[in-house]
Design an enzyme around this catalytic site. Structure first.
Site, PDB file in Angstrom:
ATOM      1  N   ASP A  33      -0.226  -2.710  -0.950  1.00 53.68           N
ATOM      2  CA  ASP A  33       0.005  -1.919   0.258  1.00 53.68           C
ATOM      3  C   ASP A  33      -1.039  -2.295   1.309  1.00 53.68           C
ATOM      4  OD1 ASP A  33       1.601   1.048   0.800  1.00 53.68           O
ATOM      5  OD2 ASP A  33      -0.025   0.449   2.158  1.00 53.68           O
ATOM      6  N   ASN A  91       9.281   7.874  -2.206  1.00 51.38           N
ATOM      7  CA  ASN A  91       9.524   8.817  -1.116  1.00 51.38           C
ATOM      8  C   ASN A  91      10.964   8.707  -0.639  1.00 51.38           C
ATOM      9  OD1 ASN A  91       6.911   9.965  -0.898  1.00 51.38           O
ATOM     10  ND2 ASN A  91       6.185   8.112   0.118  1.00 51.38           N
ATOM     11  N   VAL A 100       9.364   3.311   5.632  1.00 54.06           N
ATOM     12  CA  VAL A 100      10.074   2.029   5.579  1.00 54.06           C
ATOM     13  C   VAL A 100      11.424   2.253   4.887  1.00 54.06           C
ATOM     14  CG1 VAL A 100      10.019  -0.370   4.838  1.00 54.06           C
ATOM     15  CG2 VAL A 100       7.877   0.780   5.476  1.00 54.06           C
ATOM     16  N   HIS A 104      11.414   1.781  -2.321  1.00 53.98           N
ATOM     17  CA  HIS A 104      10.218   1.157  -2.907  1.00 53.98           C
ATOM     18  C   HIS A 104       9.503   2.175  -3.757  1.00 53.98           C
ATOM     19  CE1 HIS A 104       9.311   2.792   1.077  1.00 53.98           C
ATOM     20  NE2 HIS A 104       8.120   3.124   0.595  1.00 53.98           N
TER      21      HIS A 104
HETATM   22  P1  AMP Z   1       6.597   5.039   2.516  1.00 52.90           P
HETATM   23  O1  AMP Z   1       5.732   5.943   3.349  1.00 52.90           O
HETATM   24  O2  AMP Z   1       6.925   5.587   1.162  1.00 52.90           O
HETATM   25  O3  AMP Z   1       7.803   4.544   3.279  1.00 52.90           O
HETATM   26  O4  AMP Z   1       5.685   3.788   2.201  1.00 52.90           O
HETATM   27  C1  AMP Z   1       5.615   2.663   3.023  1.00 52.90           C
HETATM   28  C2  AMP Z   1       4.332   1.961   2.675  1.00 52.90           C
HETATM   29  O5  AMP Z   1       4.410   0.635   3.172  1.00 52.90           O
HETATM   30  C3  AMP Z   1       3.082   2.595   3.302  1.00 52.90           C
HETATM   31  O6  AMP Z   1       2.186   2.946   2.253  1.00 52.90           O
HETATM   32  C4  AMP Z   1       2.538   1.481   4.194  1.00 52.90           C
HETATM   33  O7  AMP Z   1       1.128   1.429   4.198  1.00 52.90           O
HETATM   34  C5  AMP Z   1       3.140   0.249   3.573  1.00 52.90           C
HETATM   35  N1  AMP Z   1       3.312  -0.889   4.460  1.00 52.90           N
HETATM   36  C6  AMP Z   1       3.800  -0.898   5.729  1.00 52.90           C
HETATM   37  N2  AMP Z   1       3.815  -2.141   6.224  1.00 52.90           N
HETATM   38  C7  AMP Z   1       3.346  -2.950   5.235  1.00 52.90           C
HETATM   39  C8  AMP Z   1       3.114  -4.363   5.130  1.00 52.90           C
HETATM   40  N3  AMP Z   1       3.370  -5.199   6.149  1.00 52.90           N
HETATM   41  N4  AMP Z   1       2.605  -4.839   3.962  1.00 52.90           N
HETATM   42  C9  AMP Z   1       2.334  -4.004   2.937  1.00 52.90           C
HETATM   43  N5  AMP Z   1       2.530  -2.678   2.971  1.00 52.90           N
HETATM   44  C10 AMP Z   1       3.028  -2.149   4.111  1.00 52.90           C
END
Ligand code: AMP
Length: 117
Positions: A33, A91, A100, A104
């Protein structure tokens, strides 16, 4: 809502933007992350266009979802988290803080994780 192929994880899966991959196979990749919430914070992403989140899952998805959870436990073991413990999080939607729109699984560990709120 249709799957957005321009979401950040879709771009990572297509290698259009960089990531730190800790695992990959034909079905999944696992990346660090970019904004870790714990000393170890890894995301397991299924390949392909969707699902957006758990709300889109159907009965037919159960086998690969099961494999994703088993894979997460294996990665956690390889990261040395099994003895001290870790958290797996998926989530779904606004109130869970999903940012996102590509399903995941978070692996969080390496410190004491307190409440879920
Ligand atoms: P969620 O809040 O469950 O949608 O988690 C999305 C996660 O993706 C968050 O913990 C972000 O920090 C992570 N994230 C967003 N962009 C990137 C990226 N380019 N590379 C790695 N992690 C990312």
């Amino acid at each position: 809502m249709p799957y957005d192929p321009e979401n950040v994880f879709a771009k990572i899966l297509r290698d259009e933007i960089p990531s730190t991959r800790v695992y990959e196979d034909a079905e999944f990749i696992a990346i660090r992350d970019v904004a870790p919430a714990a000393p170890t914070h890894i995301l397991v992403l299924p390949r392909g266009d969707g699902p957006i989140g758990p709300a889109d899952l159907q009965d037919a998805d159960a086998p690969w979802v099961g494999r994703m959870v088993v894979l997460a436990a294996r990665i956690a073991r390889e990261q040395g988290l099994t003895e001290t413990g870790y958290r797996l999080v998926v989530n779904c939607g606004r109130d869970a803080g999903q940012t996102v729109p590509h399903l995941h699984l978070h692996i969080l560990g390496g410190r004491m994780l307190h409440g879920l709120g």
